[in-house]
Design a protein around this motif. Structure first.
Motif: not given
Length: 384
Positions: A94-121, A164-165
């Motif tokens: 913004f006006l000062g330092p940089y910030y890093m945005l990270i995902i600290t928790e996820q929930r599996k909601i499916g898979a595409m041909f063996g590759h997990p798909v997650y929702q941000v929690t 991975s997908y």
């Protein structure tokens, strides 16, 4: 099916450590047999200085690496664990330092041909600078106000991703036009494209980031004639010209329409070995003309305002050129606008849209003509 990018070093879980001068992120694959190291400098808070270690470490080497890093920073307090995370959303300033945005928790909601798909929690915002390098501007009212505005965005609702997908692309594209690399984030369906842009250009990689898709993902198994059938429905909403209903309508000068959504239905038999896969893709969006509606709590059906500022329908033409690049020919337009109204509202748009398509088709070769189908949905579903 296209192989996912960088499978051999696909990182799926991460550990964040901090020293006085550096953030260290250690990323590992699914079974935690391979580790990689990312360094983020904390001494220049107004600059984003990132370095990726090209070495791949084993589990034992990863533990030794932590000891070495801690020893290097012992004079300033060593290296301390901050949090586990599931990937980097991006960096923002913004006006000062940089910030890093990270995902600290996820929930599996499916898979595409063996590759997990997650929702941000759950997410976190980490300030890159330390107490010594933090600029005086950090405590300004404007800086805090911008931070609070960003934190009002709830990424837990309707955002999903896969490590991975390429979930931002349809199965058809992944199969027939396989692509890899950091430029995949440039697609219209990756909502954190801007937040990861500088990071990706430095590393030329997407190992450490996740591509957030906004929309809908639902997967279920049904039994048909004794066979287990996997049904997947994905809706990807475009990040271009997005907005709430009534506030965003029509098209912009670049040919982007409001609320552009790609819907994909994937069906296949849930069995081991070779299988037949059906993928049907449709696209919907606001009518590609310059128009708007006034918002009013008292008026359930606000008037439609048609803005006559594109006599050559250049923006409309750009929209359909974009669709042709994305999906090819033929383009079939299903127009659901009403034909009969007591007071002309939607029908005004219908007439203008019909006129626009005729003018655009006049300048196209026959094989590229837009196929325009009118269907009054309200009239067709009336009970007699």
């Amino acid at each position: 099916m296209a192989a996912p990018a960088e499978v051999d070093t696909c990182l799926e879980s991460f550990e964040l450590y901090q020293a006085d001068s550096t953030f260290y992120i250690l990323g590992t694959n699914t079974d935690k047999t391979l580790w990689r190291l990312l360094k983020i400098d904390r001494m220049e808070p107004s600059e984003l200085n990132i370095d990726e270690d090209c070495t791949m470490y084993s589990q034992s080497e990863y533990l030794d690496l932590l000891k070495v890093l801690d020893e290097e920073h012992r004079s300033t307090g060593g290296v301390n664990f901050v949090t586990n995370c599931c990937g980097i959303i991006g960096f923002i300033k913004f006006l000062g330092p940089y910030y890093m945005l990270i995902i600290t928790e996820q929930r599996k909601i499916g898979a595409m041909f063996g590759h997990p798909v997650y929702q941000v929690t759950k997410t976190a915002m980490i300030e890159v600078s330390n107490s010594k390098t933090r600029p005086t501007l950090f405590n300004s009212k404007d800086e805090n106000r911008y931070k609070k505005l960003l934190q009002t965005i709830d990424l837990r609702k309707d955002f999903f991703f896969s490590h991975s997908y390429h979930i931002m692309r349809s199965f058809q594209k992944n199969f027939s036009d396989p692509q890899e690399g950091w430029d995949l984030y440039d697609t219209m369906f990756v909502w954190n494209e801007y937040l990861t842009r500088g990071f990706r250009k430095v590393l030329k990689s997407t190992r450490w980031t996740v591509a957030l898709v906004y929309g809908f993902f639902k997967q279920d198994k049904v039994t048909v004639s004794g066979k287990d059938i996997m049904l997947t429905l994905i809706a990807r909403r475009s990040r271009h010209y997005a907005g709430t209903r009534y506030l965003k309508r029509g098209v912009n000068e670049e040919g982007r329409v409001a609320n552009d959504v790609e819907t994909e239905q994937i069906v296949y038999e849930d069995t081991l070995g070779p299988r037949q896969i059906s993928s049907v893709v449709q696209n919907r969006g606001s009518i590609p003309l310059f128009w708007s509606q006034e918002t009013s709590k008292l008026n359930i059906k606000p008037d439609i305002i048609l803005h006559e500022k594109d006599n050559n329908y250049e923006a409309t033409r750009l929209h359909f050129e974009n669709l042709r690049r994305r999906y090819g020919n033929p383009i079939i337009i299903l127009n659901l606008i009403k034909t009969r109204e007591r007071r002309p509202r939607e029908s005004t748009l219908r007439q203008e849209f019909d006129k626009a398509i005729k003018i655009i088709n006049n300048g196209l070769p026959g094989e590229n003509h837009l196929k325009f189908l009118h269907w009054d949905l309200s009239k067709s579903t009336q009970r007699y």
